[in-house]
Design a protein around this motif. Structure first.
Motif, mmCIF file in Angstrom:
data_model
loop_
_atom_site.group_PDB
_atom_site.id
_atom_site.type_symbol
_atom_site.label_atom_id
_atom_site.label_comp_id
_atom_site.label_asym_id
_atom_site.label_seq_id
_atom_site.Cartn_x
_atom_site.Cartn_y
_atom_site.Cartn_z
ATOM 1 N N PRO A 1 -19.375 -4.425 3.029
ATOM 2 C CA PRO A 1 -20.259 -4.867 1.936
ATOM 3 C C PRO A 1 -19.784 -6.151 1.268
ATOM 4 N N TYR A 2 -18.498 -6.439 1.334
ATOM 5 C CA TYR A 2 -17.964 -7.667 0.740
ATOM 6 C C TYR A 2 -18.033 -8.854 1.695
ATOM 7 N N GLY A 3 -18.538 -8.629 2.908
ATOM 8 C CA GLY A 3 -18.680 -9.712 3.864
ATOM 9 C C GLY A 3 -17.786 -9.535 5.081
ATOM 10 N N ASN A 4 -18.166 -10.198 6.147
ATOM 11 C CA ASN A 4 -17.421 -10.083 7.404
ATOM 12 C C ASN A 4 -16.016 -10.657 7.284
ATOM 13 N N ASN A 5 -15.860 -11.714 6.491
ATOM 14 C CA ASN A 5 -14.522 -12.306 6.318
ATOM 15 C C ASN A 5 -13.569 -11.325 5.640
ATOM 16 N N ALA A 6 -14.066 -10.604 4.645
ATOM 17 C CA ALA A 6 -13.229 -9.615 3.968
ATOM 18 C C ALA A 6 -12.802 -8.515 4.935
ATOM 19 N N TYR A 7 -13.722 -8.118 5.819
ATOM 20 C CA TYR A 7 -13.407 -7.067 6.789
ATOM 21 C C TYR A 7 -12.318 -7.527 7.757
ATOM 22 N N HIS A 8 -12.481 -8.708 8.340
ATOM 23 C CA HIS A 8 -11.501 -9.201 9.308
ATOM 24 C C HIS A 8 -10.161 -9.504 8.639
ATOM 25 N N THR B 1 -6.581 -7.726 9.593
ATOM 26 C CA THR B 1 -5.445 -8.521 10.060
ATOM 27 C C THR B 1 -4.250 -8.387 9.124
ATOM 28 N N MET B 2 -4.484 -8.514 7.816
ATOM 29 C CA MET B 2 -3.376 -8.457 6.865
ATOM 30 C C MET B 2 -2.769 -7.061 6.789
ATOM 31 N N ALA B 3 -3.589 -6.023 6.979
ATOM 32 C CA ALA B 3 -3.045 -4.666 7.026
ATOM 33 C C ALA B 3 -2.140 -4.495 8.230
ATOM 34 N N ALA B 4 -2.535 -5.112 9.352
ATOM 35 C CA ALA B 4 -1.688 -5.065 10.552
ATOM 36 C C ALA B 4 -0.382 -5.820 10.342
ATOM 37 N N VAL B 5 -0.419 -6.890 9.551
ATOM 38 C CA VAL B 5 0.807 -7.643 9.242
ATOM 39 C C VAL B 5 1.688 -6.842 8.281
ATOM 40 N N ALA B 6 1.071 -6.114 7.361
ATOM 41 C CA ALA B 6 1.831 -5.368 6.351
ATOM 42 C C ALA B 6 2.705 -4.286 6.960
ATOM 43 N N ASN B 7 2.283 -3.722 8.087
ATOM 44 C CA ASN B 7 3.059 -2.653 8.716
ATOM 45 C C ASN B 7 4.444 -3.119 9.154
ATOM 46 N N PRO B 8 4.554 -4.125 10.047
ATOM 47 C CA PRO B 8 5.902 -4.586 10.399
ATOM 48 C C PRO B 8 6.649 -5.209 9.231
ATOM 49 N N LEU B 9 5.929 -5.788 8.254
ATOM 50 C CA LEU B 9 6.590 -6.343 7.073
ATOM 51 C C LEU B 9 7.306 -5.237 6.292
ATOM 52 N N ALA B 10 6.654 -4.084 6.156
ATOM 53 C CA ALA B 10 7.282 -2.953 5.469
ATOM 54 C C ALA B 10 8.527 -2.487 6.212
ATOM 55 N N CYS B 11 8.460 -2.493 7.544
ATOM 56 C CA CYS B 11 9.626 -2.111 8.344
ATOM 57 C C CYS B 11 10.769 -3.107 8.167
ATOM 58 N N LEU B 12 10.416 -4.396 8.056
ATOM 59 C CA LEU B 12 11.431 -5.426 7.846
ATOM 60 C C LEU B 12 12.102 -5.243 6.494
#
Length: 443
Positions: free
Chosen positions: A303-310, A314-325
């Motif tokens: 609902p917030y737009g396709n850019n918000a979805y992508h 992507t940033m959630a996928a980056v947050a995972n290894p960042l948390a491990c680091l």
């Protein structure tokens, strides 16, 4: 610390879920070309839960026949199956077979079941294998596990999967009341062609599984890795006599020596109430991060737009290894901190779920701040709960090999419970309504 061993542990962890994560991000390109259409995600969810027969078998063998399974042989087998299955997927993913008079993607579904079995079984085999190395490398393994979600997402981003352009379309509305006509502007979502085919993407996943296999080989046989085995570890005299379930846990520098056992679990460092607490948190966190919230991500973001979805994906996928680091440098074992982070992450998850329920008209839907808050919510949600998962892994690693096997079982149990809850809600009762990235019409 050996940089090579860190790299190999990361590559080894990367193979844990890279194939299934890759399949999910490729769905927008696959779905239009198969007869199942958008029913495919629900089929995949069922297949992935059926694949829990793999970790169930390994856990039961560990419980009732400790030492009977050759752990390294099982890992070689599942990585090999994953490599071959992803390679075959590149050739047969869109082949159909007529079943009951209806064309079905039998090859795709069968190969997906094999991939899901490989990835689910990795939870109860890869983690216990890391007992062979010093505890610092377990966090590196978790970084690799996070990369298994990030890397396919980045490749799919380069591929251009799911990129939507909003095209103006004009509709004429005749008003019979006054015989006049008015023209309204409408927008139509049009998916852009991918930069390279799904076949190439599956061959890439197969190559990643092959890299995982090579990393595992080097972890077993490279001389510099052998020097990274923890001191004082009881070495096996023969393959027959290996009993990983009874393997003694390493000394924990955070715990005084000769402390009285508080329970029969692992090294006995925690009471049964604390053990139950740890595993309840483990199952809860994995249910949220692996199934419950990902199943409504499109409803919460589109609902917030396709850019918000992508961007949120992507940033959630980056947050995972960042948390491990972060956990690598700050491996805090506090059960109180674990609980606080779990409550924080769960609270953010409640906000995301609430916006998904309100879709296609969530709060601040017509405001830029709404999309920004949603992206930040996904980052914070994954960051906090991924850190909790790593800390639980570090705690259970100190409790010994058997504890890590049960850790993997807890991960799969949490995911299973999350799927059993969400599949009917999303795919049977259609509780959520999807937003349109090009036509959000809310009061």
């Amino acid at each position: 610390m050996s940089l090579l061993t860190h790299l190999l542990a990361c590559l080894f962890g990367m193979g844990s879920w890279v194939s299934i994560n890759g399949l999910w991000v490729e769905l927008p390109l696959i779905v239009p070309q198969i007869p199942e259409g958008w029913y495919l995600p629900s089929y995949l969810s069922v297949l992935i839960q059926m694949a829990n027969i793999g970790p169930l078998f390994v856990t039961l063998m560990h419980r009732f026949r400790p030492g009977a399974l050759n752990e390294a042989a099982v890992i070689y087998l599942i990585i090999g199956v994953g490599t071959v299955a992803t390679f075959l997927m590149g050739f047969f993913w869109k082949e159909t077979v007529v079943v009951g008079g209806v064309p079905r993607s039998v090859a795709l579904l069968v190969l997906t079941f094999f991939l899901a079995t490989v990835d689910c079984t990795s939870s109860v085999t890869f983690l216990p294998f890391m007992m062979r190395l010093k505890s610092q490398y377990l966090t590196t393994y978790y970084i690799g596990e996070g990369v298994s979600g990030l890397l396919p997402a980045l490749v799919a981003l380069i591929q251009g999967v799911g990129v939507v352009h909003c095209i103006n379309s004009t509709q004429s509305l005749n008003h019979t009341m006054n015989s006049s006509s008015s023209v309204t502007l409408d927008f139509r979502a049009e998916y852009q062609p991918a930069n390279f085919s799904a076949e190439v993407f599956f061959f890439f996943l197969s190559a990643m599984m092959l890299v995982c296999l090579l990393a595992f080989l080097m972890l077993n046989y490279h001389p510099s890795v052998a020097r990274e085995h923890p001191s004082g570890r009881v070495k096996e005299k023969s393959q027959r006599n290996r009993k990983w379930a009874e393997e003694k846990p390493m000394m924990d520098p955070f715990r005084p020596e000769n402390t009285k056992r508080r329970s029969g679990f692992g090294a006995g460092s925690y009471s049964w109430a604390q053990v139950v607490y740890i595993f309840v948190v483990l199952a809860w966190v994995n249910a949220l991060t692996n199934v419950v919230l990902p199943s409504v991500q499109s409803y919460s973001c589109l609902p917030y737009g396709n850019n918000a979805y992508h961007l949120s994906s992507t940033m959630a996928a980056v947050a995972n290894p960042l948390a491990c680091l972060i956990a690598m440098f700050f491996p805090i074992r506090s059960l109180l901190l674990m609980g606080a982070l779990t409550v924080t992450g769960s609270g953010v998850g409640v906000y995301i779920m609430a916006m998904a329920v309100l879709s296609p008209c969530p709060l601040l839907v017509n405001e830029t701040s709404g999309g920004v808050i949603m992206v930040l919510a996904w980052i914070l949600f994954i960051l906090t709960l991924s850190y909790v998962k790593v800390i639980i892994g570090v705690i259970l690693r100190d409790e010994g090999h058997s504890a890590l096997v049960w850790c993997g079982a807890g991960v799969q149990l949490g995911s299973l419970l999350g799927a059993v809850t969400m599949i009917p809600v999303v795919n049977v009762y259609y509780f959520f309504s999807s937003g349109d990235p090009c036509n959000t019409k809310c009061p």
